[in-house]
Design a protein around this motif. Structure first.
Motif, mmCIF file in Angstrom:
data_model
loop_
_atom_site.group_PDB
_atom_site.id
_atom_site.type_symbol
_atom_site.label_atom_id
_atom_site.label_comp_id
_atom_site.label_asym_id
_atom_site.label_seq_id
_atom_site.Cartn_x
_atom_site.Cartn_y
_atom_site.Cartn_z
ATOM 1 N N GLN A 2 0.839 -1.206 0.000
ATOM 2 C CA GLN A 2 0.000 0.000 0.000
ATOM 3 C C GLN A 2 0.874 1.257 0.000
ATOM 4 O OE1 GLN A 2 -3.389 0.240 0.083
ATOM 5 N NE2 GLN A 2 -3.755 -1.961 0.081
ATOM 6 N N ALA A 3 0.331 2.319 -0.543
ATOM 7 C CA ALA A 3 1.031 3.600 -0.520
ATOM 8 C C ALA A 3 1.094 4.106 0.918
ATOM 9 C CB ALA A 3 0.300 4.606 -1.394
ATOM 10 N N ALA A 4 2.207 4.738 1.259
ATOM 11 C CA ALA A 4 2.360 5.285 2.604
ATOM 12 C C ALA A 4 1.404 6.456 2.802
ATOM 13 C CB ALA A 4 3.797 5.737 2.814
ATOM 14 N N VAL A 5 0.894 6.576 4.020
ATOM 15 C CA VAL A 5 -0.007 7.697 4.321
ATOM 16 C C VAL A 5 0.735 8.827 5.038
ATOM 17 C CG1 VAL A 5 -2.164 6.384 4.325
ATOM 18 C CG2 VAL A 5 -0.837 6.533 6.420
ATOM 19 N N GLY A 6 1.979 8.573 5.428
ATOM 20 C CA GLY A 6 2.763 9.623 6.060
ATOM 21 C C GLY A 6 4.010 9.069 6.720
ATOM 22 N N VAL A 7 4.865 9.983 7.202
ATOM 23 C CA VAL A 7 6.086 9.602 7.911
ATOM 24 C C VAL A 7 5.720 9.351 9.377
ATOM 25 C CG1 VAL A 7 8.382 10.395 8.631
ATOM 26 C CG2 VAL A 7 7.540 10.926 6.345
ATOM 27 N N CYS A 8 6.321 8.328 9.947
ATOM 28 C CA CYS A 8 6.032 7.970 11.333
ATOM 29 C C CYS A 8 6.329 9.134 12.285
ATOM 30 C CB CYS A 8 6.857 6.750 11.742
ATOM 31 S SG CYS A 8 6.563 6.243 13.443
ATOM 32 N N PRO A 9 5.342 9.530 13.119
ATOM 33 C CA PRO A 9 5.565 10.645 14.047
ATOM 34 C C PRO A 9 6.463 10.263 15.221
ATOM 35 C CG PRO A 9 3.368 9.722 14.355
ATOM 36 C CD PRO A 9 3.968 9.023 13.179
ATOM 37 N N ILE A 10 6.730 8.974 15.400
ATOM 38 C CA ILE A 10 7.555 8.532 16.522
ATOM 39 C C ILE A 10 9.031 8.399 16.132
ATOM 40 C CG2 ILE A 10 7.893 6.724 18.275
ATOM 41 C CD1 ILE A 10 5.241 8.402 18.524
ATOM 42 N N CYS A 11 9.330 7.540 15.139
ATOM 43 C CA CYS A 11 10.745 7.337 14.768
ATOM 44 C C CYS A 11 11.223 8.327 13.710
ATOM 45 C CB CYS A 11 10.985 5.899 14.336
ATOM 46 S SG CYS A 11 10.263 5.475 12.730
ATOM 47 N N LYS A 12 10.291 8.995 13.035
ATOM 48 C CA LYS A 12 10.576 10.049 12.042
ATOM 49 C C LYS A 12 11.246 9.557 10.756
ATOM 50 C CE LYS A 12 9.483 13.593 14.898
ATOM 51 N NZ LYS A 12 8.193 13.320 15.492
ATOM 52 N N THR A 13 11.499 8.250 10.638
ATOM 53 C CA THR A 13 12.132 7.744 9.418
ATOM 54 C C THR A 13 11.262 6.719 8.713
ATOM 55 O OG1 THR A 13 13.357 6.071 10.661
ATOM 56 C CG2 THR A 13 14.488 8.148 10.244
ATOM 57 N N GLY A 14 10.462 5.972 9.474
ATOM 58 C CA GLY A 14 9.600 4.956 8.876
ATOM 59 C C GLY A 14 8.391 5.588 8.213
ATOM 60 N N GLU A 15 7.737 4.799 7.379
ATOM 61 C CA GLU A 15 6.515 5.270 6.729
ATOM 62 C C GLU A 15 5.328 4.519 7.303
ATOM 63 O OE1 GLU A 15 7.221 4.680 2.536
ATOM 64 O OE2 GLU A 15 7.868 6.758 2.349
ATOM 65 N N ILE A 16 4.244 5.250 7.514
ATOM 66 C CA ILE A 16 3.011 4.636 7.995
ATOM 67 C C ILE A 16 2.230 4.169 6.774
ATOM 68 C CG2 ILE A 16 0.869 4.984 9.288
ATOM 69 C CD1 ILE A 16 3.476 5.222 10.962
ATOM 70 N N SER A 17 1.863 2.890 6.771
ATOM 71 C CA SER A 17 1.064 2.387 5.657
ATOM 72 C C SER A 17 0.029 1.381 6.147
ATOM 73 C CB SER A 17 1.955 1.785 4.571
ATOM 74 O OG SER A 17 2.699 0.716 5.085
#
Length: 90
Positions: A2-17
């Motif tokens: 799936q396309a990412a919905v944003g950058v992780c607000p916790i680790c700042k490097t991962g993508e939320i999908s």
């Protein structure tokens, strides 16, 4: 995938999908366990609200939550507190 919905607000490097039943960080195997549910208190969370949460830490007022105690519908904002989803009734 799936396309990412944003950058992780916790680790700042991962993508939320989209992970099926929830939204999760791509750095899960590296130890970031941030995730967001697709449903919360009886309401399916719109993708726009998930994106807003990830970007700003809170959503606009959302309608259609259901109280577990009373079964009554209510409206509230959602916000991230220490990386966990919670209601904001202010």
């Amino acid at each position: 995938a799936q396309a990412a919905v944003g950058v992780c607000p916790i680790c700042k490097t991962g993508e939320i999908s989209d992970r099926g039943k929830f939204y999760g960080c791509s750095n899960y195997r590296q130890g970031c366990h941030f995730s967001l549910p697709k449903q919360w208190s009886g309401k399916k969370l719109p993708i726009s609200a998930i994106k807003q949460l990830i970007k700003t830490g809170e959503t606009a007022q959302l309608k259609g939550f259901k109280s577990k105690k009373t079964g009554k519908a209510f409206s509230a904002k959602l916000k991230l507190v220490a990386g966990k989803l919670s209601f904001d009734f202010n």
